[in-house]
Scaffold this active site. Structure first.
Site, PDB file in Angstrom:
ATOM      1  N   ARG A   1     -17.952  10.055   5.483  1.00 30.61           N
ATOM      2  CA  ARG A   1     -18.622   8.945   4.800  1.00 30.61           C
ATOM      3  C   ARG A   1     -17.823   8.598   3.554  1.00 30.61           C
ATOM      4  NH1 ARG A   1     -23.778  12.369   3.642  1.00 30.61           N
ATOM      5  NH2 ARG A   1     -22.014  13.760   3.362  1.00 30.61           N
TER       6      ARG A   1
ATOM      7  N   CYS B   1     -18.960   0.271   8.704  1.00 27.10           N
ATOM      8  CA  CYS B   1     -19.161   0.904  10.010  1.00 27.10           C
ATOM      9  C   CYS B   1     -20.453   0.507  10.731  1.00 27.10           C
ATOM     10  CB  CYS B   1     -19.105   2.428   9.859  1.00 27.10           C
ATOM     11  SG  CYS B   1     -17.447   2.985   9.427  1.00 27.10           S
TER      12      CYS B   1
ATOM     13  N   LYS C   1     -20.762  -3.188  12.299  1.00 32.92           N
ATOM     14  CA  LYS C   1     -19.786  -3.494  13.364  1.00 32.92           C
ATOM     15  C   LYS C   1     -19.922  -2.522  14.531  1.00 32.92           C
ATOM     16  CE  LYS C   1     -15.589  -0.895  12.163  1.00 32.92           C
ATOM     17  NZ  LYS C   1     -15.603   0.050  13.268  1.00 32.92           N
TER      18      LYS C   1
ATOM     19  N   LYS D   1       0.837  -1.207   0.000  1.00 31.38           N
ATOM     20  CA  LYS D   1       0.000   0.000   0.000  1.00 31.38           C
ATOM     21  C   LYS D   1       0.871   1.257   0.000  1.00 31.38           C
ATOM     22  CE  LYS D   1      -4.102  -0.072   2.312  1.00 31.38           C
ATOM     23  NZ  LYS D   1      -5.074   0.013   3.399  1.00 31.38           N
TER      24      LYS D   1
ATOM     25  N   ASN E   1     -23.691   6.514  14.977  1.00 25.06           N
ATOM     26  CA  ASN E   1     -23.879   5.453  13.980  1.00 25.06           C
ATOM     27  C   ASN E   1     -25.086   4.578  14.309  1.00 25.06           C
ATOM     28  OD1 ASN E   1     -21.937   6.250  12.253  1.00 25.06           O
ATOM     29  ND2 ASN E   1     -20.510   4.583  12.649  1.00 25.06           N
TER      30      ASN E   1
END
Ligand code: NAD
Length: 454
Positions: free
Chosen positions: A159, A268, A271, A35, A216
């Site tokens: 987001r 998100c 979990k 990465k 959330n």
């Protein structure tokens, strides 16, 4: 100012690039050698609109760099952000904090080798359960002298798909810390947002940690609420989009997150709801409403496969189904907990051939859904199919040539799980249209399970 960002994923990379755009010198660190090599070559490891441009401009200006070497990143840093993953722990739904604690220990060991660094603020940006910041503090204080560091919680609300805009113009910034020095460092880092009059909430670490989960869980509840209202609309002959509009105009309710669909997914909501449920149970204050939200959402995703089968005449065995969109939402390549992962495997098991297309998600999707036939574009997917299923509302699917779709489909069936088409347009094109919570769109009746009808 100078900061280090540990973890160069969806949050760390966007946050690091945005801070560098604010004029801060940012070094992004990741353990993933590949990465970092890609980022050093100017290649983006994820799809996020505008990110490549933001990274290349700031890297060229010398404000943004990438390394696997924590010591280089921490040398002279005023603050270090932990933005590593906190996935669900297998089995119990608790957040897996091993990456956070490993990062905290590595930060402590490295800062111990940099005595000339002065004061460093260690900031948790990952979404972590209440109490984690204090545990990070303990890990640091076991290895570092008091006064050399402070701990803060700065949860992230961006987001995917609009991450840069969300970071640059957030509804609020939440900063949880006991330390005035940490507060002033974070205030300085977010100074450009102060100038835009972004509300900044200063709280304790525990409160900041809980704000993120409560936000959330509330949004996931809102989505689940409108999804159940959609089912009711179908039963009583109402239109969920008009209901959402009608209630959303009430300022106490708000218009956002009232789009009925196949159930929430993503990296998100599932979990974080599960982790909040665990925290609440352990605290002896069960959040039974959030528990139910998770159950309803799982049931809903499973029910979507049945809807598709019903639209195909009761069975998908031997049928070819075109699927447009695989990611959990548009403008991302993120497949984590995408509804497609729950909806499509049962169809394949029931004997369907799935011809799928997603504008950005297919590299990830191929790893998770290896049994699909992947196509180059929407029209290739639809060619010869017995039904078209719209799963993710990418913009490019909104403007499909409906006449061409009709002529390519073997049977003129469209199942739109995101309500992006107008029932009248579909009828005009000669398509049999099924959507969510809209009785004008040939609602699906019956409750036969896929197993029973396959
Ligand atoms: N993705 C979102 O939209 C979003 C939004 C708000 C908050 N969050 C939260 O932010 C956190 C990060 O999420 P993400 O989606 O960016 O995760 P991600 O999986 O995309 O990225 C995490 C990165 O951290 C790296 N990493 C792990 N341990 C490391 C270590 N010790 N040193 C250096 N790098 C390390 C991994 O290699 C990976 O690249 C999570 O807690 C998540 O809940 C995510």
């Amino acid at each position: 100012m100078r900061i280090a960002m540990i973890g160069t994923g969806y949050v760390g990379l966007v946050s690091g690039a945005c801070f560098s755009e604010f004029g801060v010198s940012v070094t992004c660190v990741d353990k993933d050698v590949e990465k970092i090599a890609r980022l050093q070559r100017g290649e983006m490891p994820i799809f996020e609109p505008g990110l490549d441009q933001l990274v290349s401009v700031n890297a060229a200006a010398g404000r943004l760099s990438f390394t696997t070497d924590l010591k280089t990143a921490l040398d002279g840093a005023d603050a270090v952000f932990i933005a590593v993953g906190t996935p669900s722990r297998r089995g119990d739904g608790h957040a897996d904090l091993s990456y956070v604690f490993a990062a905290a220990a590595e930060i402590a060991d490295t800062l111990a080798q940099l005595p000339g660094n002065g004061h460093t603020v260690v900031v948790t940006k990952s979404t972590v359960p209440v109490g984690t910041g204090r545990r990070v503090e303990r890990i640091l204080s076991m290895r570092l002298p008091a006064g050399g560091f402070d701990v803060a919680s700065n949860p992230e609300f961006l987001r995917e798909g609009s991450a840069i805009q969300d970071f640059m113009r957030p509804d609020r910034v939440v900063i949880g810390t006991d330390s005035e020095q940490a507060r002033s460092v974070l205030r300085a880092l977010y100074r450009p947002l102060y100038l835009l009059e972004t509300p900044v909430a200063f709280t304790t670490i525990e409160t900041a940690e809980l704000i993120k989960y409560a936000a959330n869980a509330f949004l996931a509840t809102k989505v689940t609420f409108i999804n159940q209202i959609a089912d009711l609309c179908e039963a009583v002959g109402a239109d969920v989009q008009d209901v959402a509009h009608g209630i959303g105009l009430d300022g106490r309710i708000g218009r956002k997150f009232l789009h009925a669909g196949p159930g929430f997914g993503g990296s998100c909501f599932p979990k974080d709801c599960a982790a909040l449920v665990r925290t609440a149970a352990e605290a002896g204050k069960p959040l039974t409403m959030v528990e139910r939200v998770l159950e309803i959402n799982d049931e809903r995703k499973r029910a979507m496969a049945d809807r598709i089968a019903e639209a195909c005449g009761g069975s998908v065995a031997g049928k070819t189904i075109a699927v447009l969109g695989l990611t959990f939402k548009p403008n991302t390549d993120d497949m984590r907990e995408s509804p497609s992962l729950s909806i499509l495997p049962p169809l394949v098991e029931a004997g369907a051939t799935i011809r799928a297309f997603d504008p950005e998600g297919m590299i990830e999707a191929k790893k998770l859904l290896p049994d699909l036939d992947y196509c180059d574009d929407a029209y290739q997917a639809v060619d010869g199919a017995d039904a078209l299923v719209l799963l993710t509302e990418w913009n490019e699917f909104r403007g499909l040539d409906l006449g061409r779709i009709k002529s390519l489909l073997r049977a003129p069936v469209v199942v739109d799980l995101r309500n992006i088409y107008q029932p009248q347009d579909m009828a005009d094109a000669g398509l049999v249209y099924h959507s969510i919570g809209r009785t004008t769109g040939a609602p699906l009746a019956g409750k036969a399970s896929l197993k029973a009808i396959a």
